[in-house]
Design a protein around this motif. Sequence first.
Motif, PDB file in Angstrom:
ATOM      1  N   VAL A   1       0.103   1.696   6.051  1.00  0.00           N
ATOM      2  CA  VAL A   1      -0.845   2.667   5.576  1.00  0.00           C
ATOM      3  C   VAL A   1      -0.994   2.236   4.366  1.00  0.00           C
ATOM      4  O   VAL A   1      -2.442   2.091   3.999  1.00  0.00           O
ATOM      5  N   ASN A   2      -0.437   2.037   3.323  1.00  0.00           N
ATOM      6  CA  ASN A   2      -0.749   1.717   1.954  1.00  0.00           C
ATOM      7  C   ASN A   2      -1.264   0.519   1.751  1.00  0.00           C
ATOM      8  O   ASN A   2      -2.233   0.576   0.965  1.00  0.00           O
ATOM      9  N   VAL A   3      -0.884  -0.487   2.349  1.00  0.00           N
ATOM     10  CA  VAL A   3      -1.417  -1.900   2.029  1.00  0.00           C
ATOM     11  C   VAL A   3      -2.619  -2.197   3.100  1.00  0.00           C
ATOM     12  O   VAL A   3      -3.760  -2.267   2.396  1.00  0.00           O
TER      13      VAL A   3
ATOM     14  N   PRO B   1       8.749  -2.649 -10.023  1.00  0.00           N
ATOM     15  CA  PRO B   1       9.393  -1.661  -9.328  1.00  0.00           C
ATOM     16  C   PRO B   1      10.718  -1.739  -9.038  1.00  0.00           C
ATOM     17  O   PRO B   1      11.427  -2.846  -8.998  1.00  0.00           O
ATOM     18  N   SER B   2      11.405  -0.426  -8.992  1.00  0.00           N
ATOM     19  CA  SER B   2      13.057  -0.498  -8.854  1.00  0.00           C
ATOM     20  C   SER B   2      13.366  -1.256  -7.814  1.00  0.00           C
ATOM     21  O   SER B   2      12.451  -1.181  -6.575  1.00  0.00           O
ATOM     22  N   VAL B   3      14.290  -1.685  -7.747  1.00  0.00           N
ATOM     23  CA  VAL B   3      15.157  -2.316  -6.269  1.00  0.00           C
ATOM     24  C   VAL B   3      14.936  -1.270  -5.455  1.00  0.00           C
ATOM     25  O   VAL B   3      15.570  -0.163  -5.476  1.00  0.00           O
ATOM     26  N   GLY B   4      14.619  -1.582  -4.168  1.00  0.00           N
ATOM     27  CA  GLY B   4      14.472  -0.777  -3.085  1.00  0.00           C
ATOM     28  C   GLY B   4      13.438   0.266  -3.045  1.00  0.00           C
ATOM     29  O   GLY B   4      13.036   1.118  -2.189  1.00  0.00           O
ATOM     30  N   ASP B   5      12.483   0.154  -4.152  1.00  0.00           N
ATOM     31  CA  ASP B   5      11.132   1.144  -4.171  1.00  0.00           C
ATOM     32  C   ASP B   5      10.201   0.443  -3.318  1.00  0.00           C
ATOM     33  O   ASP B   5       9.234  -0.246  -3.759  1.00  0.00           O
ATOM     34  N   GLU B   6      10.247   0.716  -1.972  1.00  0.00           N
ATOM     35  CA  GLU B   6       9.210   0.266  -1.062  1.00  0.00           C
ATOM     36  C   GLU B   6       7.781   0.636  -1.427  1.00  0.00           C
ATOM     37  O   GLU B   6       6.768   0.070  -1.210  1.00  0.00           O
ATOM     38  N   TYR B   7       7.698   2.069  -1.954  1.00  0.00           N
ATOM     39  CA  TYR B   7       6.533   2.657  -2.012  1.00  0.00           C
ATOM     40  C   TYR B   7       5.717   1.963  -3.343  1.00  0.00           C
ATOM     41  O   TYR B   7       4.715   1.437  -3.257  1.00  0.00           O
ATOM     42  N   ALA B   8       6.415   1.753  -4.234  1.00  0.00           N
ATOM     43  CA  ALA B   8       5.968   1.122  -5.500  1.00  0.00           C
ATOM     44  C   ALA B   8       5.493  -0.409  -5.256  1.00  0.00           C
ATOM     45  O   ALA B   8       4.316  -0.797  -5.478  1.00  0.00           O
ATOM     46  N   LYS B   9       6.214  -1.013  -4.321  1.00  0.00           N
ATOM     47  CA  LYS B   9       5.908  -2.531  -4.136  1.00  0.00           C
ATOM     48  C   LYS B   9       4.579  -2.191  -3.104  1.00  0.00           C
ATOM     49  O   LYS B   9       3.654  -3.236  -3.453  1.00  0.00           O
ATOM     50  N   THR B  10       4.306  -1.135  -2.266  1.00  0.00           N
ATOM     51  CA  THR B  10       3.056  -1.326  -1.456  1.00  0.00           C
ATOM     52  C   THR B  10       1.822  -0.880  -2.482  1.00  0.00           C
ATOM     53  O   THR B  10       0.842  -1.430  -2.305  1.00  0.00           O
ATOM     54  N   LYS B  11       2.216  -0.048  -3.488  1.00  0.00           N
ATOM     55  CA  LYS B  11       1.254   0.227  -4.408  1.00  0.00           C
ATOM     56  C   LYS B  11       0.774  -0.931  -5.059  1.00  0.00           C
ATOM     57  O   LYS B  11      -0.700  -1.170  -5.479  1.00  0.00           O
ATOM     58  N   ILE B  12       1.615  -1.813  -5.449  1.00  0.00           N
ATOM     59  CA  ILE B  12       1.446  -2.850  -6.426  1.00  0.00           C
ATOM     60  C   ILE B  12       0.394  -3.943  -5.422  1.00  0.00           C
ATOM     61  O   ILE B  12      -0.699  -4.372  -5.711  1.00  0.00           O
ATOM     62  N   GLN B  13       0.666  -4.036  -4.227  1.00  0.00           N
ATOM     63  CA  GLN B  13       0.150  -4.954  -3.365  1.00  0.00           C
ATOM     64  C   GLN B  13      -1.415  -4.331  -2.861  1.00  0.00           C
ATOM     65  O   GLN B  13      -2.529  -5.102  -2.863  1.00  0.00           O
TER      66      GLN B  13
END
Length: 170
Positions: free
Chosen positions: A93-95, A140-152
């Motif tokens: 969804v996010n990416v 992003p903090s370790v394990g923060d999948e949401y932040a990783k998708t936002k960066i992408q």
Amino acid sequence: MKIILTGGSGAVGQNVLNQLCENKDLDIIAFDQKNKRTEKFYEDYSNKVTVHYGDISKREDLIGMAKDVDFVIHLAAIIPPLADQKPDLAFKVNVQGTKNLISVIEEHSKDAFFLYASSVSVYGDRLENPMIKVGDPLQPSVGDEYAKTKIQAENALQSSQLDWSIFRLS
């Protein structure tokens, strides 16, 4: 002015939708997933908003609403805790959804302005150093999948052909 609002039934989206509806000169298209909750929510907007239901991760679901758009407000996202529990769904969804939306807008409304809602979570844990400045690294903090998708998703928008702005909600 023709505006697409994704995620209009979400927490932030509801406030944005209400603000948009105050301007009678706007042609508002709300893109959202179809379920009982969203159908019920949009009933109150039936004479103010055109609702386009679909799956943002499916490019073909976006094409029908993308012609001659002036402005896109992209709020649709899988957020925590679900994003961290289901990282594949968050990516989808996010990416992928953001890339799909960018692609159809580039193809059908290349002059549209694209406003993207991201998150301060892209900076990681800032408890010790809460003051964020332009140019701070995205970590992003370790394990923060949401932040990783936002960066992408931010990267996809930044490399697009569209005029855009990213705002990071806290």
